[in-house]
Design a protein around this motif. Structure first.
Motif, short mmCIF file in Angstrom:
data_model
loop_
_atom_site.label_atom_id
_atom_site.label_comp_id
_atom_site.label_asym_id
_atom_site.label_seq_id
_atom_site.Cartn_x
_atom_site.Cartn_y
_atom_site.Cartn_z
N GLY A 48 14.44 2.80 -9.09
CA GLY A 48 14.14 2.81 -7.67
C GLY A 48 13.21 3.97 -7.32
N LEU A 49 12.61 3.85 -6.15
CA LEU A 49 11.71 4.90 -5.69
C LEU A 49 12.45 6.22 -5.50
CD1 LEU A 49 9.57 2.93 -3.07
CD2 LEU A 49 8.81 3.79 -5.29
N ARG A 50 13.66 6.15 -4.95
CA ARG A 50 14.40 7.39 -4.71
C ARG A 50 14.75 8.08 -6.03
NH1 ARG A 50 18.81 6.56 0.02
NH2 ARG A 50 18.80 8.83 -0.16
N GLU A 51 15.08 7.29 -7.05
CA GLU A 51 15.42 7.90 -8.34
C GLU A 51 14.19 8.58 -8.95
OE1 GLU A 51 17.39 9.43 -11.31
OE2 GLU A 51 18.34 8.36 -9.64
N ARG A 52 13.05 7.95 -8.85
CA ARG A 52 11.84 8.56 -9.38
C ARG A 52 11.48 9.82 -8.59
NH1 ARG A 52 6.98 4.88 -10.97
NH2 ARG A 52 6.53 6.91 -11.90
N TRP A 53 11.70 9.78 -7.28
CA TRP A 53 11.42 10.95 -6.45
C TRP A 53 12.35 12.11 -6.83
CZ3 TRP A 53 8.26 13.71 -3.89
CH2 TRP A 53 8.68 14.62 -2.91
N ARG A 54 13.60 11.79 -7.12
CA ARG A 54 14.52 12.85 -7.54
C ARG A 54 14.07 13.48 -8.85
NH1 ARG A 54 19.48 8.79 -6.33
NH2 ARG A 54 19.61 9.12 -4.06
N GLY A 55 13.49 12.65 -9.73
CA GLY A 55 12.96 13.22 -10.96
C GLY A 55 11.82 14.19 -10.69
N VAL A 56 10.97 13.86 -9.71
CA VAL A 56 9.88 14.77 -9.33
C VAL A 56 10.46 16.08 -8.79
CG1 VAL A 56 7.92 15.09 -7.79
CG2 VAL A 56 8.28 12.88 -8.91
N LEU A 57 11.51 15.99 -7.99
CA LEU A 57 12.12 17.20 -7.43
C LEU A 57 12.74 18.06 -8.53
CD1 LEU A 57 13.85 15.75 -4.21
CD2 LEU A 57 11.73 17.07 -4.36
N ARG A 58 13.33 17.43 -9.54
CA ARG A 58 13.91 18.23 -10.64
C ARG A 58 12.81 19.00 -11.37
NH1 ARG A 58 16.60 13.21 -11.48
NH2 ARG A 58 18.77 13.27 -10.76
N VAL A 59 11.67 18.34 -11.59
CA VAL A 59 10.56 19.02 -12.25
C VAL A 59 10.09 20.20 -11.40
CG1 VAL A 59 8.17 18.76 -12.99
CG2 VAL A 59 9.84 16.97 -13.52
N LEU A 60 9.94 19.98 -10.10
CA LEU A 60 9.47 21.05 -9.22
C LEU A 60 10.46 22.20 -9.15
CD1 LEU A 60 8.03 18.95 -6.24
CD2 LEU A 60 6.74 20.16 -8.00
N VAL A 68 0.83 -1.20 0.00
CA VAL A 68 0.00 0.00 0.00
C VAL A 68 0.87 1.25 0.00
CG1 VAL A 68 -1.72 1.30 1.31
CG2 VAL A 68 -1.91 -1.19 1.13
N ALA A 69 1.94 1.24 0.79
CA ALA A 69 2.82 2.40 0.86
C ALA A 69 3.48 2.67 -0.47
CB ALA A 69 3.88 2.19 1.94
N THR A 70 3.91 1.61 -1.16
CA THR A 70 4.55 1.80 -2.47
C THR A 70 3.55 2.39 -3.47
OG1 THR A 70 6.02 -0.07 -2.04
CG2 THR A 70 5.77 0.63 -4.33
N GLY A 71 2.34 1.86 -3.49
CA GLY A 71 1.33 2.42 -4.38
C GLY A 71 1.02 3.87 -4.05
N LEU A 72 1.02 4.20 -2.76
CA LEU A 72 0.77 5.57 -2.35
C LEU A 72 1.88 6.49 -2.85
CD1 LEU A 72 -1.74 6.26 -0.67
CD2 LEU A 72 -0.26 6.51 1.32
N ALA A 73 3.12 6.02 -2.74
CA ALA A 73 4.26 6.83 -3.20
C ALA A 73 4.18 7.08 -4.69
CB ALA A 73 5.56 6.13 -2.84
N GLU A 74 3.79 6.04 -5.46
CA GLU A 74 3.68 6.20 -6.91
C GLU A 74 2.64 7.27 -7.26
OE1 GLU A 74 5.39 4.87 -9.26
OE2 GLU A 74 6.53 3.33 -8.20
N ARG A 75 1.52 7.26 -6.58
CA ARG A 75 0.48 8.26 -6.85
C ARG A 75 0.95 9.66 -6.48
NH1 ARG A 75 -5.00 6.59 -4.29
NH2 ARG A 75 -5.63 8.41 -5.50
N ILE A 76 1.75 9.76 -5.41
CA ILE A 76 2.29 11.07 -5.03
C ILE A 76 3.23 11.58 -6.11
CG2 ILE A 76 3.78 12.23 -3.36
CD1 ILE A 76 2.59 10.43 -1.20
N PHE A 77 4.08 10.71 -6.66
CA PHE A 77 5.04 11.12 -7.68
C PHE A 77 4.30 11.70 -8.89
CE2 PHE A 77 8.10 7.54 -6.19
CZ PHE A 77 8.35 8.27 -5.04
N VAL A 78 3.18 11.08 -9.25
CA VAL A 78 2.45 11.53 -10.43
C VAL A 78 1.68 12.82 -10.14
CG1 VAL A 78 0.59 10.94 -12.04
CG2 VAL A 78 2.26 9.20 -11.36
N GLY A 79 1.09 12.91 -8.99
CA GLY A 79 0.18 14.02 -8.73
C GLY A 79 0.81 15.24 -8.08
#
Length: 834
Positions: A652-664, A599-610
């Motif tokens: 990895g989750l951290r790599e995808r999160w870093r991509g979100v931070l670059r966009v922001l 559930v936590a992983t799915g939640l993180a994925e939705r946060i990355f997109v939204g």
């Protein structure tokens, strides 16, 4: 005042005033509840009268519980607890201390084999009456002491439980309006010229040394005074009277008639509040009393004994018939002789335990001073005020700080009573008692800290019990920060047992008969009734801590449903950290967390997109809240990647999160505080070079950026979080950019950005602010050999200062245990390291 005539059949003599003793019966002993002087007088009167039955103000449902007062495991203070069967949270207490006259009467009757009975209005009517009173439903509070529930959180009324126990509002309180009825002792004190009812009571009752030879004289005097006061109330058209008192007194008269028919008209003694004595003495027909009692509301009620504390007897605890100094009164009641000397010795022991210098000479001088003050004030013996003044002057050297400790520990005190295991209790309470004994967790009235190592089985079980009780709203323990440790295998709790927790336990009994079953059922019900996603995630974390595997499937199903339906990225961001924290307990507590990780992983994925769309067009408050959520998600993602399986899409989750931070960090439509925070997080992760960070800062602080937006970017980049200011200290290029932008802000815009800048930089530690000031004074980016970079001054030189570095070598050698006489250069240190 004429002493009360004694009953012929009990004393075999005439009353003290020469009247026929048989003319006034039964023997009415009017008392002040929780008054040690009244308690001693009751014992003396019962010893002299030797009645065949003792009637006591209290709920008659408790008659079956009276024999427990003689149990060797029963130790006051205790209380009779009545609660509605169908609504356990609605309850009433009747507290009794060792120095309560009612307790003394109970013990006397048990010791002499004399029947004792309670004669007040039954609890079944009292509980129903409370629920029908609109004033009490509104949660109002009667400063007079009230007839409501005693300090019981979760009920409509939190007032003092009664007539010294459950109802009495006539013993304490402010005198106003019908003040005589609300505070008769205060009225008597005022008539005697006292401005303090407690002090008057001490002088006329507590400080009577041997007392009069006639043991009934004090009761006769108090009855005469109360009769005059009640007569004044009855003649006052504005006072009106108290209907509940009239009903209670009618019921008591009925019980007295039954006892007189059973034991004899002159063989019954009644112990009740002094205010009621004139009404019980007054002749009234049985028919008139039955009319008053007709149509009273009723509920089903259960009753038992529960432990009480001196602190809960104090008026400050919300108990209307309470006293200011239960610890002092207990001392007066228990001291066989020389009470002042014994009290000051207790004070000296307490102060010595706090490492204060107190000698025998101090105690002797304090005793002398207390006696002198009593003589100057015209008091028969030193009271609490005299001893307190003596303690302040002699033992505390004029300071009120240790005096506050003395008041808390001794004058009030944390004495906790005990009740025998044979006392009636709901099954949940019995299971809790069993667990407390098995886990060696003794309930205590004084707050204490409990450190738990969850790697030990007994400590882990203690933790689970405390978490289960918190879920059941039985707040015995509160989590506290663990000093010196951030590991997940340690927990620290602050424990304190309050009497009302017995009611909480009874109330929680509707969920199950054991703590485990009740907590499981409560968790499932809370999950189904949860209003938001964050509430469910917090409940999942709580279930793991409490060790509730049977509740987790329901909680996880609700969590998955809520997460799938919730489209608010803010809600998802608030929920993720709690889920990830819960994952940590899988290793420590041996609880499976596979479903939670999914559930936590799915939640993180939705946060990355939204998250990127959600960060656009935010106002200042919403942007600041989003920045805090980003920080929480950042830490949660790092922890989640260590426990969860890699996502199916690769990376990895951290790599995808870093991509979100670059966009922001690069999107102009995103609020400045969010963009600045994204750049800072990337810089801390090593995903952004110093040059790139300086370039992005330069763009954000360029002349084309409105000053408020630039200030918000600085707030996001350099504000919040520990150590934020050190970045500017160690990277003078960034500091130079900030300084250059700040000096270029137009005067008309400076006032607008100043509050934001003050919030950013005022959060830095004092040393960081001082270093930044020095750097700005010499000019960031200038060579370090200027006046700001000398020895002992902050700043950075072009190279290392060998002299300053060598100064630490002796300390390092000492720490490493090297011989200071043979080691003269730093090569030895290098050798040790290898």
């Amino acid at each position: 005042m004429a002493p009360q005539a004694r009953v012929d059949g009990m004393t075999g003599a005439e009353g003290g005033d020469g009247r026929d003793a048989g003319a006034e019966r039964p023997l009415l002993l009017g008392v002040r509840h929780h008054g040690p002087g009244s308690a001693r007088a009751v014992r003396a009167a019962l010893d002299a009268a030797r009645p065949r039955a003792v009637l006591i103000e209290g709920p008659p449902e408790a008659d079956a519980l009276i024999p427990l007062a003689a149990d060797e495991d029963m130790r006051p203070p205790v209380a009779l607890l009545a609660h509605a069967v169908d609504e356990p949270g609605r309850s009433v207490f009747w507290p009794l201390a060792e120095f309560s006259p009612e307790w003394v009467a109970l013990r006397w009757s048990l010791e002499h084999g004399v029947p004792a009975r309670f004669i007040d209005l039954p609890a079944t009517h009292t509980l129903a009456w409370e629920s029908e009173d609109p004033q009490r439903r509104a949660g109002t509070r009667d400063t007079g002491g009230g007839r409501g529930t005693e300090g019981e959180p979760g009920t409509e009324d939190r007032r003092g439980a009664g007539d010294g126990h459950a109802y009495e509002e006539h013993e304490e309180g402010a005198v106003a309006g019908d003040g005589v009825r609300g505070d008769p002792l205060g009225a008597l004190a005022a008539i005697a010229g006292y401005d303090d009812a407690e002090r008057w009571w001490e002088d006329v009752v507590e400080h009577r040394s041997a007392g009069p030879k006639d043991p009934f004289a004090p009761f006769a005097a108090l009855e005469e005074a109360m009769s005059a006061l009640r007569q004044a109330c009855d003649s006052d058209a504005t006072a009106g009277g108290d209907h509940r008192d009239l009903v209670r007194e009618a019921y008591m008269r009925g019980r007295m008639r039954l006892a007189q028919r059973e034991f004899g008209a002159d063989a019954v003694a009644v112990v009740c509040g002094a205010w009621h004595v004139p009404a019980l003495r007054r002749k009234s027909s049985a028919a008139a009393d039955r009319t008053l009692l007709k149509g009273l509301p009723k509920v089903r009620a259960d009753m038992t004994w529960v432990p009480w504390t001196h602190r809960r007897l104090a008026r400050a605890g919300g108990y209307g018939a309470g006293i200011d100094s239960p610890g002092w009164y207990a001392h007066l009641f228990g001291a066989p002789d020389r009470p002042v000397e014994r009290w000051l010795t207790k004070v000296a022991v307490l102060l010595r335990a706090q490492d204060r210098i107190v000698s025998s000479a101090h105690v002797i001088e304090a005793v002398r001073l207390a006696g002198t003050l009593a003589a100057l004030r015209g008091r028969p013996l030193p009271g609490l005020s005299e001893t307190t003044d003596a303690v302040r002057a002699v033992l505390c050297e004029g300071s009120d700080v240790p005096l506050a400790l003395i008041h808390d520990r001794l004058v009030v005190g944390d004495v906790l009573g005990e009740v025998p295991a044979t006392a009636p209790a709901v099954p949940l309470q019995r299971d809790l008692d069993r667990l407390q004994r098995r886990l060696r967790l003794r309930p205590e009235a004084e707050e204490r800290e409990l450190a738990l190592d969850l790697r030990k089985e007994n400590d882990a079980e203690r933790s689970r019990l405390l978490h289960r009780l918190r879920l059941l709203r039985v707040g015995w323990g509160e989590p506290a920060a663990s000093p010196g440790s951030t590991g997940t295998f340690r927990e620290t709790w602050r424990l304190r047992w309050e009497p009302e927790l017995a009611v909480r336990t009874a109330e929680a009994g509707v969920w199950g008969t054991t703590v485990l079953a009740a907590a499981t059922a409560k968790a499932e019900a809370d999950a189904i009734g949860a209003r938001g996603l964050a509430e469910v995630t917090g409940l999942a974390e709580h279930c793991l801590r409490a060790g509730l595997p049977d509740a987790l499937p329901t909680v996880m199903r609700v969590l998955a449903d809520r997460a799938a339906l919730d489209t608010d990225v803010g809600h998802l961001a608030r929920a993720l950290p709690a889920l990830v924290r819960a994952l940590r307990y899988g290793d420590v507590r041996g609880t499976g967390t596979g479903a939670l990780a999914e559930v936590a992983t799915g939640l993180a994925e939705r946060i990355f997109v939204g998250l990127p769309p959600a960060c656009a067009s935010l106002d200042a408050d919403a942007a600041d809240e989003m920045r805090r959520q980003m920080d929480a998600v950042h830490g949660a993602v790092a922890m989640l990647e260590e426990t969860a399986a890699p996502p199916a899409g690769g990376g990895g989750l951290r790599e995808r999160w870093r991509g979100v931070l670059r966009v922001l960090g690069a999107r102009d439509s995103v609020a400045g505080v969010v963009r600045g925070r994204a750049v800072r997080l990337l810089l801390d992760e090593g995903e952004l070079s110093g040059d790139e960070a300086a370039r992005l800062m330069g763009l954000a602080l360029s002349r084309g950026t409105p000053p408020p937006d630039a200030a918000a970017w600085i707030e996001g980049f350099a504000g919040g979080g520990a150590g934020s200011g050190l970045l500017l200290v160690h990277d003078e290029r960034l500091l130079a950019l900030v300084d250059g932008w700040l000096t270029g802000v137009p005067a008309e815009a400076f006032t607008d950005v100043l509050p934001l800048l003050r919030r950013t930089f005022s959060a830095y530690e004092a040393g960081v602010r001082r270093t930044l000031g020095e750097l700005v004074r010499r000019g960031p980016g200038t060579p370090g050999d200027g006046p700001g970079a000398g020895p002992g001054r902050p700043g950075f030189a072009a190279g290392l200062d060998a002299g300053r570095a060598d100064a630490v070598l002796p300390v390092v050698r000492l720490l490493l245990g090297l011989d200071l006489g043979t080691t003269t250069d730093d090569d030895a240190l290098t050798g040790v390291g290898t």
